[in-house]
Enzyme design. Structure first.
Site, PDB file in Angstrom:
ATOM      1  CE  LYS A   1      -4.325   1.520   2.043  1.00 28.85           C
ATOM      2  NZ  LYS A   1      -5.376   1.178   3.027  1.00 28.85           N
TER       3      LYS A   1
ATOM      4  CD  GLU B   1       8.034  -7.221   7.183  1.00 32.21           C
ATOM      5  OE1 GLU B   1       7.830  -7.459   8.379  1.00 32.21           O
ATOM      6  OE2 GLU B   1       7.592  -6.182   6.608  1.00 32.21           O
TER       7      GLU B   1
ATOM      8  N   GLY C   1      -5.702  -3.372   3.968  1.00 33.11           N
ATOM      9  CA  GLY C   1      -4.921  -4.438   3.360  1.00 33.11           C
ATOM     10  C   GLY C   1      -5.565  -5.803   3.454  1.00 33.11           C
ATOM     11  NE  ARG C   2      -7.879  -6.079   9.456  1.00 39.87           N
ATOM     12  CZ  ARG C   2      -7.315  -4.917   9.754  1.00 39.87           C
ATOM     13  NH1 ARG C   2      -6.142  -4.602   9.236  1.00 39.87           N
ATOM     14  NH2 ARG C   2      -7.897  -4.068  10.577  1.00 39.87           N
TER      15      ARG C   2
ATOM     16  CD  GLU D   1      -3.360  -6.606  10.569  1.00 40.06           C
ATOM     17  OE1 GLU D   1      -2.183  -6.977  10.756  1.00 40.06           O
ATOM     18  OE2 GLU D   1      -3.800  -6.269   9.444  1.00 40.06           O
TER      19      GLU D   1
ATOM     20  CG  HIS E   1      -5.038 -38.470  11.589  1.00 35.07           C
ATOM     21  ND1 HIS E   1      -5.046 -39.802  11.960  1.00 35.07           N
ATOM     22  CD2 HIS E   1      -6.023 -38.338  10.677  1.00 35.07           C
ATOM     23  CE1 HIS E   1      -5.982 -40.434  11.281  1.00 35.07           C
ATOM     24  NE2 HIS E   1      -6.593 -39.570  10.495  1.00 35.07           N
TER      25      HIS E   1
ATOM     26  CE  LYS F   1       4.359  -2.772   9.706  1.00 36.37           C
ATOM     27  NZ  LYS F   1       3.486  -2.083   8.726  1.00 36.37           N
TER      28      LYS F   1
END
Length: 541
Positions: free
Chosen positions: A203, A209, A264-265, A350, A381, A503
């Site tokens: 954005k 990262e 963003g999400r 978030e 399992h 951050k």
């Protein structure tokens, strides 16, 4: 009034005390449900999906009180404000218009901008898919690498994996998010620099990262023989900051826009989904949007008592705030939905992992539950032992498609059987008397170990088949569930200030790790200072 002083909240608290020890097994018993009608009463459909919530620790009175809570907390008003484009993210003074990205109404907010950008996306995707867009040596694109993190990675990756059966076999799609170089290196080992397209999604186009990985990939292209002036054949950017994209070195014509009114999400419906559109094609991408729009319309217009996002959200509130459940499980009985639990972790945790109300007061009640899970039958399992016999109540969402995405005979009936049987077993449990009959007198010591308490709540969400439309509806269902819960809890689901401090401190720590000079005494706490010192010594050895 505070949440826990609302009439509906007080009534729910009293109601919880009256049914807390009731067992669902009894509610399903013919004596109490002779018709039977419980499953019918507690099953609703909308947006192409069906939700069976009958295996929950609820009665008709519970649902009525939860609906009353939704009304008292203003769920309808907040929903309508979001769709209208009002500021529903007050800390950032923004609207939250991810629904506008899939709206069919030309009068919807930003309709012209959305249509123009999607048209640009479709034209570009088709050029890549049909081989017209070529790399610097004239070869067609065979690999697409999406570089992003959080919402710029989880959503597109989840959808691309889910709809892999519809993807073109000519192009492989890869996703890189982690700043750990292993993530990028593993992709570099699979791709060809002459036939790779990178989509850098951020954005701000400053995300640490993402930009670290993007620069490393750019350097890899240059080392592999791509001239600097030919990098435009291999890089496009998706951002709300086009100037920064161009400054990175991406050609202006290769910039796709996202907007600050989409978090963003919630953004995979925008140009953030470009990698998905390239993989499955513009027509299938449009069907993904159409499915989400169907759920939007259901959320807007269905009565609260028959509204899937409302019911799913309120059931989550019921377990979180009255039963004290700390987490809930997403168990898609579909390998195609492998990444759905991870996607929902970000969406819900978030969004609703907040402890301050919209007006700035600290809450005195629980908010977001921990979201986790794995596809069935793998989870059976692994962690289902705890779900069945552990002392903690963990609600579960089972998600399954009635139609397989593969031609292999015999597999799908077994998958469906496992899904439905788990819900039944978690609800029924196994009584002491039943365990004694199984163990027999000679194994009496085994009895306590094979008793199952049951009474464990589950939802079952049915898709007729897993296709773009049903997947779009499923994702939108959970988006709106998140809004419903945020409204009840009176929190902001559209900001994420909690990620900022780490951050900021990360930049300071990184500077100290790579600095040639010594770190100032007492700049960090003693533990962090010691960790930095150990790492500095290792980095320089």
């Amino acid at each position: 009034m505070s949440l826990n002083s609302l009439p509906a909240w007080s009534a729910l608290a009293a109601h919880y005390e009256s049914i807390r020890d009731a067992h669902m097994r009894d509610w399903f018993a013919p004596a109490n449900d002779p018709a039977p009608t419980r499953a019918e009463r507690f099953t609703v459909s909308g947006g192409g999906l069906t939700l069976d919530f009958s295996k929950n620790r609820v009665t008709d009175e519970t649902i009525a009180l939860l609906i009353q809570l939704a009304r008292e907390t203003g769920v309808q008003a907040r929903r309508d404000a979001m769709f209208a484009g009002e500021i529903v993210n007050p800390t950032e003074r923004r609207a939250a218009l991810h629904t506008a990205l899939r709206a069919s109404d030309t009068n919807a907010p930003y309709a012209a901008q959305v249509k123009a950008e999607r048209t640009k996306m479709a034209a570009f995707a088709e050029r890549v898919r049909n081989g017209q867009w070529v790399g610097h040596t004239g070869k067609p694109i065979r690999h697409v690498v999406n570089i992003g993190i959080g919402g710029s990675d989880l959503g597109p990756k989840m959808v691309a994996h889910a709809l892999h059966h519809l993807a073109t076999p000519k192009i492989r799609t890869h996703y890189v998010s982690n700043v750990d170089g292993v993530d990028l290196q593993r992709v570099l080992e699979q791709i060809d620099p002459e036939q790779t397209l990178a989509i850098v999604v951020s954005k701000t186009f400053t995300t640490l990262e993402t930009m670290t990985n993007a620069r490393s990939l750019r350097d890899w292209f240059l080392r592999s023989g791509c001239a600097p002036d030919q990098l435009a054949r291999h890089f496009v950017g998706v951002s709300a900051n086009p100037q920064e994209v161009v400054r990175f070195g991406i050609a202006p014509d290769n910039v796709f826009e996202m907007w600050d009114w989409v978090g963003g999400r919630y953004s995979l419906w925008s140009a953030v989904g470009l990698s998905v559109m390239i993989a499955i094609g513009p027509e299938h991408f449009d069907r993904l949007l159409a499915g989400a729009h169907l759920m939007d319309e259901h959320f807007r217009h269905a009565p609260l008592e028959r509204n899937l996002p409302v019911l799913l959200g309120l059931l989550g509130v019921w377990y979180r705030n009255f039963f004290g459940s700390q987490s809930y499980v997403v168990a898609p009985y579909s390998e195609a939905l492998h990444f759905l639990p991870a996607y929902l972790q970000q969406l819900e945790m978030e969004s609703n992992g907040k402890s301050v109300t919209l007006d700035g007061h600290f809450v005195d009640y629980s908010t977001s539950a921990v979201t986790w899970g794995e596809p069935g039958t793998n989870g059976q399992h692994a962690f289902f032992q705890m779900l069945h016999q552990g002392p903690t109540i963990v609600p579960i969402d089972f998600i399954v498609s009635l139609t397989p995405e593969h031609p292999l005979p015999g597999h799908h009936a077994k998958l469906l059987a496992n899904c439905f049987a788990q819900g039944e077993a978690l609800m029924l449990g196994r009584t002491q008397a039943e365990a004694e009959r199984i163990a027999g007198p000679e194994q009496a010591a085994l009895v306590p170990h094979i008793v199952f308490p049951g009474n464990r709540p589950t939802n079952t969400i049915l898709l007729d088949e897993l296709n773009p439309q049903s997947l779009g509806a499923l994702i939108a269902l959970y988006e709106h569930k998140t809004l419903v819960q945020a409204t009840v809890w009176n929190i902001n689901p559209f900001d994420q200030w909690g990620v900022e401090l780490g951050k900021m401190l990360g930049k300071v720590v990184e500077a100290d790790l790579v600095s040639a000079s010594s770190v100032e005494p007492h700049k960090h706490d003693s533990s962090t200072s010691a960790l930095i010192a150990r790492a500095r010594a290792k980095l320089r050895s």
